[in-house]
Design a protein around this motif. Structure first.
Motif, PDB file in Angstrom:
ATOM      1  N   GLY A 102      37.606 -76.981  -6.655  1.00 47.67           N
ATOM      2  CA  GLY A 102      36.237 -75.872  -5.900  1.00 47.67           C
ATOM      3  C   GLY A 102      36.195 -74.928  -6.898  1.00 47.67           C
ATOM      4  N   GLU A 103      36.801 -73.858  -7.969  1.00 51.06           N
ATOM      5  CA  GLU A 103      36.269 -73.347  -8.647  1.00 51.06           C
ATOM      6  C   GLU A 103      36.320 -73.058  -9.957  1.00 51.06           C
ATOM      7  OE1 GLU A 103      40.570 -71.643  -8.818  1.00 51.06           O
ATOM      8  OE2 GLU A 103      40.804 -71.278  -6.788  1.00 51.06           O
ATOM      9  N   TRP A 104      36.002 -74.339 -10.713  1.00 47.72           N
ATOM     10  CA  TRP A 104      35.178 -74.867 -12.445  1.00 47.72           C
ATOM     11  C   TRP A 104      34.124 -73.946 -11.222  1.00 47.72           C
ATOM     12  CZ3 TRP A 104      35.684 -80.966 -11.117  1.00 47.72           C
ATOM     13  CH2 TRP A 104      37.335 -80.954 -11.847  1.00 47.72           C
ATOM     14  N   LYS A 105      34.117 -73.928 -13.222  1.00 53.41           N
ATOM     15  CA  LYS A 105      32.281 -73.113 -13.881  1.00 53.41           C
ATOM     16  C   LYS A 105      31.445 -74.002 -14.092  1.00 53.41           C
ATOM     17  CE  LYS A 105      32.413 -69.461 -15.975  1.00 53.41           C
ATOM     18  NZ  LYS A 105      32.253 -68.316 -16.906  1.00 53.41           N
ATOM     19  N   GLY A 106      30.031 -73.671 -13.561  1.00 50.00           N
ATOM     20  CA  GLY A 106      28.971 -74.905 -14.120  1.00 50.00           C
ATOM     21  C   GLY A 106      28.994 -75.662 -13.344  1.00 50.00           C
ATOM     22  N   LYS A 107      28.281 -77.057 -13.651  1.00 51.62           N
ATOM     23  CA  LYS A 107      28.302 -78.242 -13.842  1.00 51.62           C
ATOM     24  C   LYS A 107      29.396 -79.210 -13.787  1.00 51.62           C
ATOM     25  CE  LYS A 107      24.577 -77.201 -11.457  1.00 51.62           C
ATOM     26  NZ  LYS A 107      24.884 -77.076  -9.491  1.00 51.62           N
ATOM     27  N   MET A 108      30.674 -78.803 -14.300  1.00 51.01           N
ATOM     28  CA  MET A 108      31.643 -79.438 -14.929  1.00 51.01           C
ATOM     29  C   MET A 108      31.469 -80.188 -13.572  1.00 51.01           C
ATOM     30  SD  MET A 108      33.809 -80.257 -16.678  1.00 51.01           S
ATOM     31  CE  MET A 108      33.775 -78.796 -17.977  1.00 51.01           C
ATOM     32  N   ARG A 109      31.519 -80.327 -12.016  1.00 51.58           N
ATOM     33  CA  ARG A 109      32.219 -81.431 -11.350  1.00 51.58           C
ATOM     34  C   ARG A 109      30.916 -82.437 -11.481  1.00 51.58           C
ATOM     35  NH1 ARG A 109      32.436 -80.081  -4.919  1.00 51.58           N
ATOM     36  NH2 ARG A 109      34.095 -78.106  -5.854  1.00 51.58           N
ATOM     37  N   ALA A 110      29.672 -81.923 -11.829  1.00 49.12           N
ATOM     38  CA  ALA A 110      28.934 -82.593 -12.059  1.00 49.12           C
ATOM     39  C   ALA A 110      29.448 -83.959 -13.236  1.00 49.12           C
ATOM     40  CB  ALA A 110      27.429 -82.245 -12.341  1.00 49.12           C
ATOM     41  N   VAL A 111      30.038 -83.021 -13.875  1.00 48.31           N
ATOM     42  CA  VAL A 111      30.286 -84.659 -15.147  1.00 48.31           C
ATOM     43  C   VAL A 111      31.696 -85.736 -14.159  1.00 48.31           C
ATOM     44  CG1 VAL A 111      31.519 -84.351 -17.636  1.00 48.31           C
ATOM     45  CG2 VAL A 111      29.838 -82.418 -16.532  1.00 48.31           C
ATOM     46  N   VAL A 112      32.688 -84.857 -13.316  1.00 51.97           N
ATOM     47  CA  VAL A 112      33.719 -85.461 -13.297  1.00 51.97           C
ATOM     48  C   VAL A 112      32.940 -86.927 -12.129  1.00 51.97           C
ATOM     49  CG1 VAL A 112      35.714 -85.688 -11.842  1.00 51.97           C
ATOM     50  CG2 VAL A 112      34.928 -83.751 -13.744  1.00 51.97           C
ATOM     51  N   ASP A 113      31.754 -86.218 -11.135  1.00 54.60           N
ATOM     52  CA  ASP A 113      31.313 -87.125 -10.800  1.00 54.60           C
ATOM     53  C   ASP A 113      31.135 -88.149 -11.513  1.00 54.60           C
ATOM     54  OD1 ASP A 113      32.023 -85.382  -8.416  1.00 54.60           O
ATOM     55  OD2 ASP A 113      29.987 -84.602  -7.957  1.00 54.60           O
ATOM     56  N   HIS A 114      30.269 -87.999 -12.425  1.00 56.70           N
ATOM     57  CA  HIS A 114      29.512 -89.193 -13.417  1.00 56.70           C
ATOM     58  C   HIS A 114      30.172 -90.071 -13.606  1.00 56.70           C
ATOM     59  CE1 HIS A 114      27.231 -91.386 -16.393  1.00 56.70           C
ATOM     60  NE2 HIS A 114      27.819 -90.687 -16.588  1.00 56.70           N
ATOM     61  N   PHE A 115      31.524 -89.649 -14.545  1.00 55.73           N
ATOM     62  CA  PHE A 115      32.429 -90.776 -14.532  1.00 55.73           C
ATOM     63  C   PHE A 115      33.075 -91.510 -13.636  1.00 55.73           C
ATOM     64  CE2 PHE A 115      32.747 -87.786 -18.186  1.00 55.73           C
ATOM     65  CZ  PHE A 115      32.237 -88.471 -19.092  1.00 55.73           C
ATOM     66  N   HIS A 116      33.409 -90.794 -12.563  1.00 55.71           N
ATOM     67  CA  HIS A 116      33.794 -91.253 -11.192  1.00 55.71           C
ATOM     68  C   HIS A 116      32.656 -92.631 -10.911  1.00 55.71           C
ATOM     69  CE1 HIS A 116      34.467 -92.097  -6.598  1.00 55.71           C
ATOM     70  NE2 HIS A 116      35.608 -91.911  -7.145  1.00 55.71           N
ATOM     71  N   ASP A 117      31.467 -92.363 -10.840  1.00 55.42           N
ATOM     72  CA  ASP A 117      30.308 -92.923 -10.002  1.00 55.42           C
ATOM     73  C   ASP A 117      29.731 -93.957 -11.452  1.00 55.42           C
ATOM     74  OD1 ASP A 117      29.364 -91.230  -8.054  1.00 55.42           O
ATOM     75  OD2 ASP A 117      28.281 -90.692  -9.247  1.00 55.42           O
ATOM     76  N   GLN A 118      30.616 -93.770 -12.523  1.00 55.04           N
ATOM     77  CA  GLN A 118      30.353 -95.432 -13.211  1.00 55.04           C
ATOM     78  C   GLN A 118      31.511 -95.808 -13.236  1.00 55.04           C
ATOM     79  OE1 GLN A 118      28.187 -95.916 -15.748  1.00 55.04           O
ATOM     80  NE2 GLN A 118      26.696 -94.346 -14.149  1.00 55.04           N
ATOM     81  N   GLY A 119      32.271 -95.641 -12.423  1.00 53.58           N
ATOM     82  CA  GLY A 119      33.902 -96.790 -12.033  1.00 53.58           C
ATOM     83  C   GLY A 119      34.972 -96.071 -12.811  1.00 53.58           C
ATOM     84  N   PHE A 120      34.916 -95.028 -13.721  1.00 51.17           N
ATOM     85  CA  PHE A 120      35.871 -94.716 -14.457  1.00 51.17           C
ATOM     86  C   PHE A 120      37.132 -94.353 -12.658  1.00 51.17           C
ATOM     87  CE2 PHE A 120      33.278 -93.918 -17.944  1.00 51.17           C
ATOM     88  CZ  PHE A 120      33.560 -94.007 -18.405  1.00 51.17           C
ATOM     89  N   SER A 121      38.479 -94.311 -13.826  1.00 45.16           N
ATOM     90  CA  SER A 121      39.771 -94.459 -12.286  1.00 45.16           C
ATOM     91  C   SER A 121      39.898 -92.611 -13.154  1.00 45.16           C
ATOM     92  CB  SER A 121      40.854 -94.912 -13.273  1.00 45.16           C
ATOM     93  OG  SER A 121      41.532 -95.124 -12.425  1.00 45.16           O
ATOM     94  N   ILE A 122      39.845 -92.101 -12.073  1.00 48.26           N
ATOM     95  CA  ILE A 122      40.047 -90.378 -12.477  1.00 48.26           C
ATOM     96  C   ILE A 122      42.255 -90.437 -11.768  1.00 48.26           C
ATOM     97  CG2 ILE A 122      40.031 -88.027 -10.947  1.00 48.26           C
ATOM     98  CD1 ILE A 122      37.304 -90.027 -12.357  1.00 48.26           C
ATOM     99  N   GLN A 123      42.454 -90.301 -13.025  1.00 50.32           N
ATOM    100  CA  GLN A 123      44.421 -89.372 -13.217  1.00 50.32           C
ATOM    101  C   GLN A 123      44.314 -88.778 -13.547  1.00 50.32           C
ATOM    102  OE1 GLN A 123      45.756 -92.766 -15.452  1.00 50.32           O
ATOM    103  NE2 GLN A 123      44.619 -94.450 -14.174  1.00 50.32           N
ATOM    104  N   TYR A 124      45.506 -88.192 -13.017  1.00 45.97           N
ATOM    105  CA  TYR A 124      45.720 -86.329 -13.608  1.00 45.97           C
ATOM    106  C   TYR A 124      47.548 -86.705 -13.031  1.00 45.97           C
ATOM    107  CZ  TYR A 124      46.578 -81.515 -14.454  1.00 45.97           C
ATOM    108  OH  TYR A 124      47.349 -80.667 -14.086  1.00 45.97           O
ATOM    109  N   THR A 125      48.321 -86.553 -13.990  1.00 46.45           N
ATOM    110  CA  THR A 125      50.023 -86.433 -14.799  1.00 46.45           C
ATOM    111  C   THR A 125      50.245 -84.893 -14.202  1.00 46.45           C
ATOM    112  OG1 THR A 125      49.888 -85.945 -17.495  1.00 46.45           O
ATOM    113  CG2 THR A 125      49.671 -88.446 -16.198  1.00 46.45           C
ATOM    114  N   SER A 126      49.626 -83.775 -14.815  1.00 44.43           N
ATOM    115  CA  SER A 126      49.779 -82.913 -14.666  1.00 44.43           C
ATOM    116  C   SER A 126      51.222 -82.318 -15.946  1.00 44.43           C
ATOM    117  CB  SER A 126      51.189 -82.597 -13.722  1.00 44.43           C
ATOM    118  OG  SER A 126      50.776 -81.301 -13.563  1.00 44.43           O
TER     119      SER A 126
END
Length: 397
Positions: free
Chosen positions: A281-305
């Protein structure tokens, strides 16, 4: 002393959790299976490649860019320091070292030129934190004390210190400068997280034979002569480049030495997107659109911190890593010198691409020691897609 040395060599305490998919899993398993009856059994194991020091020397023999051997010795000393950090992370204990944090004394800060701290203000004979309290500052202690007296560096920069770390008066000043993130780990679960060290080496631009200056760091990432990271976990892994491809090494569980993993490290095209969506919710610009694009393309969204763990997984499986700017960090969350530049150098050498969304990371010149940046690294085609989405949103705005 013997008990401390044995603790460092054995490292038999509880090990950290590690990613299920890491670089060289099969080789790690091969090196870890079974017990060797003698040292000859260890060296006769055909599954083990060349030792790190031998590999580095051979690399410079085949492509001599460092005729003095100074960089070779610096990298060898660096691998030794990371083995000590690995022991600390595994709670095996560390030798007593002076803490660089002592040089933060106010009496010196006001007099230090160019924000370089003077090691003469060290409080002598003060031990580091106990193994159970091993943290990023402890890792800085190990790296500084191990590398400040070898005569190969002239100044260092740690992500945990506001200013650069100059060397003591009585040591020779080398021709290289070192920037590092001492211990990347999850701040929410520091005891159990995957963690690692990122490092970057430049050749000095200041006068030789003298202490380095902050200007030695303020330059583009293309000036790097070596970079890499070490991942600490069930198997400690070192990955580095000197501009001749990327090479991976696994620490042998018995003799505590890094041995080469013989397969080449090349970027793959796996559908993985490593991004922290907690602050989307705090991302600048259209970074959310970037992540949504990869999610829609079937990418596995991961994060290990853990940035090092994400890069390790990426080198094994491919994909894209996104560290986005937010309203709280408008310039980006990654430090250019200690994190983004070395990983960008490593990624490009493995056939990948690194960008801040519009510019090549390695072309960005640092304007301050802790300059921040957005970081998008990974498979070139995926990074290109992210740049196009961000560029289109900029044009629309």
């Amino acid at each position: 002393k013997n008990s401390t040395a044995n603790a460092i060599c054995e490292g038999q305490s509880r090990s950290l959790n590690t990613s299920k998919s890491t670089l060289g899993d099969q080789n790690m398993a091969a090196m870890s299976v079974g017990k060797y009856g003698s040292l000859s059994d260890v060296f006769n194991d055909t599954r083990i490649g060349s030792a790190f020091g031998s590999h580095v020397r051979l690399a410079f023999t085949e492509n001599p860019t460092d005729y003095t051997g100074e960089l070779v010795r610096l990298l060898s000393d660096l691998s030794m320091a990371t083995r000590m950090i690995s022991a600390g992370v595994r709670r095996a204990g560390l030798p007593k070292l002076n803490r660089p944090s002592e040089i933060l004394s106010s009496e010196f800060q006001s007099a230090a030129p160019e924000s370089v701290r003077d090691p003469r203000n060290f409080a002598r004979n003060k031990p580091v934190m106990t193994a159970s309290q091993f943290d990023a500052q402890s890792a800085t202690d190990v790296l500084y004390k191990s590398l400040s007296h070898d005569g190969h560096t002239c100044i260092m920069l740690s992500m945990t210190c506001a200013d650069a770390l100059s060397l003591p008066d009585h040591v020779p000043y080398g021709n290289y400068v070192l920037a590092f993130s001492p211990l990347e780990r999850d701040p929410m679960f520091p005891e159990y997280s995957i963690c690692g060290t990122i490092f970057s080496v430049y050749k000095r631009t200041s006068a030789t034979g003298q202490r380095g200056t902050t200007n030695d760091f303020l330059r583009p990432g293309t000036d790097q002569v070596a970079a890499g990271y070490v991942l600490y976990g069930n198997c400690t892994t070192l990955v580095y480049t000197v501009g001749q491809g990327v090479h991976a090494f696994n620490m042998h569980p018995n003799i505590k030495e890094f041995f080469h993993y013989p397969l080449p490290v090349k970027i793959k095209s796996g559908k993985f997107c490593f991004v922290n969506r907690q602050h989307s919710g705090e991302w600048k610009g259209k970074m959310r659109a970037v992540v949504d694009h990869f999610h829609d393309q079937g990418f596995s969204i991961q994060y290990t911190s853990s940035l090092v763990a994400d890069v390790q997984h990426h080198l094994s499986c491919g994909g894209i890593i996104i560290c986005a700017a937010t309203t709280l960090a408008p310039d980006g969350p990654m430090e250019l010198l200690c994190q983004a530049a070395p990983l960008a150098f490593l990624m490009e050498q493995a056939g990948g691409k690194a960008s801040d969304g519009s510019r090549r990371i390695l072309d960005i010149k640092a304007t301050s020691l802790h300059a921040k940046t957005t970081l998008i690294i990974g498979t070139p085609a995926y990074v290109d897609v992210a740049e196009k989405i961000l560029a289109a949103s900029t044009d629309a705005d």
